[in-house]
Design an enzyme around this catalytic site. Structure first.
Site, short mmCIF file in Angstrom:
data_model
loop_
_atom_site.label_atom_id
_atom_site.label_comp_id
_atom_site.label_asym_id
_atom_site.label_seq_id
_atom_site.Cartn_x
_atom_site.Cartn_y
_atom_site.Cartn_z
N TYR A 43 32.72 34.70 50.80
CA TYR A 43 33.61 33.66 50.28
C TYR A 43 33.11 32.26 50.68
CZ TYR A 43 36.91 37.57 49.67
OH TYR A 43 37.51 38.75 49.33
N TYR A 117 23.49 38.31 45.73
CA TYR A 117 23.52 38.94 44.41
C TYR A 117 22.09 39.06 43.87
CZ TYR A 117 28.45 37.72 44.82
OH TYR A 117 29.74 37.60 45.26
N SER A 154 37.01 49.10 51.21
CA SER A 154 37.61 48.42 50.07
C SER A 154 36.98 48.98 48.80
CB SER A 154 37.37 46.92 50.16
OG SER A 154 37.92 46.24 49.06
N SER A 205 44.86 41.18 44.40
CA SER A 205 45.40 40.75 43.09
C SER A 205 46.82 41.27 42.88
CB SER A 205 44.50 41.23 41.95
OG SER A 205 43.20 40.72 42.08
N PRO A 206 47.71 41.13 43.88
CA PRO A 206 49.07 41.69 43.73
C PRO A 206 49.91 40.93 42.72
CG PRO A 206 48.95 40.39 45.74
CD PRO A 206 47.55 40.43 45.19
N LEU A 207 49.41 39.76 42.27
CA LEU A 207 50.11 38.98 41.25
C LEU A 207 49.35 38.98 39.93
CD1 LEU A 207 51.06 35.91 43.49
CD2 LEU A 207 52.43 37.94 43.00
N LYS A 258 46.51 35.29 46.83
CA LYS A 258 45.66 34.12 47.04
C LYS A 258 46.35 32.90 46.44
CE LYS A 258 41.97 33.38 44.33
NZ LYS A 258 41.76 32.04 43.77
N ARG A 264 53.44 27.30 46.77
CA ARG A 264 53.33 28.73 46.43
C ARG A 264 53.05 29.56 47.67
NH1 ARG A 264 50.33 28.06 41.36
NH2 ARG A 264 51.88 27.76 39.72
#
Length: 311
Positions: A43, A117, A154, A205-207, A258, A264
């Site tokens: 990140y 990457y 994960s 990504s719970p939202l 996030k 928020r």
């Protein structure tokens, strides 16, 4: 919630961010009551996260043992000899002596080297032979050395979890599996399997997610506009986001939303003053579409790509 003793708590999730965003957001989050911070070397902001945590410790808001920091082993560090140096880099960047949880970010190994990457001259990702058990043994050595309190994974499917759990001479089992989880993708089979094995599901990504077509499956409609979530939210004078988070927390899933908006961040934490009824929980469960937002199709030809399996 005391994350040093339990994973069933609320946390923060960060992708690569503009300079300063992570630093400010982590400070706001800690002041709001968050104690579980979810980070990663890839990140590019662990220095900011570490600085924010240190400042909140220095001003007496929290002690180090109040904070539960999760770091991640990236795909280019799977060879056993690279595991400890990767963790040590995270520790040095955070300026911490240990982290609370270190997880294998993906079961897919990439070619080690200078870039996270790696690609060939045709732009194709360069993979690496994966030996998840050998990687896990190197992680166990890191725990034995006191660099990390707990180990997890994960984006692992059941088969990949079983590889670790059935490994001869297993010393430390995975305590958690961080996967996509929300009302449109409830993960019932993986959740049940992990419950049986005493592995906590941490839902990213719970939202739902951003609508960035470069990496998000746009066949899945925006979660927070769902009519049922909106109507339940109205009943409790909450937002659809708060209802989606409450749904997962009530079913024992750790959520890592996030956000960089101070309002928020605070709002996402305000989900402990109401409960969904049994009927509401069951109704929200029926929203499951079994469609991922985060498919990671660019790596779907990797031998260990986890999402070909049902769960």
């Amino acid at each position: 919630c005391h994350c040093s003793t339990t994973l069933h708590c609320f946390s923060f999730f960060y992708l690569s961010t503009p300079k300063g965003n992570a630093y400010e957001s982590v400070k706001v989050a800690i002041e709001a009551g968050y104690r579980h911070i979810d980070g990663a070397l890839v990140y590019y902001n662990e220095h900011e996260v570490g600085q924010a945590i240190r400042e909140k410790i220095a001003d007496g808001t929290v002690k180090r043992e109040d904070i539960f920091y999760c770091g991640k082993l990236w795909n280019t560090f799977h060879p056993p000899e690279l595991v400890r140096p990767a963790l040590e880099k995270t520790l040095k960047t955070l300026q911490m002596d240990y982290i609370d949880l270190y997880i294998v970010e993906m079961p897919t190994a990439f070619k080690p080297g200078d870039t996270f990457y790696p690609r060939d001259e045709n732009g194709k990702y360069i993979y690496h032979d994966t030996d998840l058990c050998a990687t896990w043994e190197a992680l166990e050595a890191c725990k034995d050395a006191g660099l990390v309190k707990s180990l997890g994974v994960s984006n692992f499917n059941k088969r990949q979890l079983e590889l670790i759990l059935n490994k001869p001479g297993l010393k430390h089992k995975p305590v958690s599996n961080q996967v996509e989880c929300h009302p449109y993708f409830t993960q019932p089979k993986l959740l049940e399997y992990c419950r049986q094995k005493d592995i906590v599901i941490v839902g990213y990504s719970p939202l739902g997610t951003s609508r960035d077509a470069s990496w998000v499956n746009l066949k899945c409609p925006p979660l927070l506009e769902d009519e049922l979530l909106v109507s339940v939210a109205k009943k409790y004078n909450k937002t659809s986001a708060q209802v989606a988070l409450r749904f997962n927390v009530q079913r024992g899933v750790v959520v890592i939303p996030k956000s960089f908006s101070p309002n928020r961040i605070k709002e996402n934490f305000q989900i402990f003053d109401f409960s969904l009824t049994k009927d509401e929980m069951e109704a929200i469960e029926t929203l499951n579409k079994n469609i991922r937002y985060v498919e990671l199709l660019m790596w779907s030809d990797h031998p260990e790509y986890p999402f070909h399996d049902e769960y």
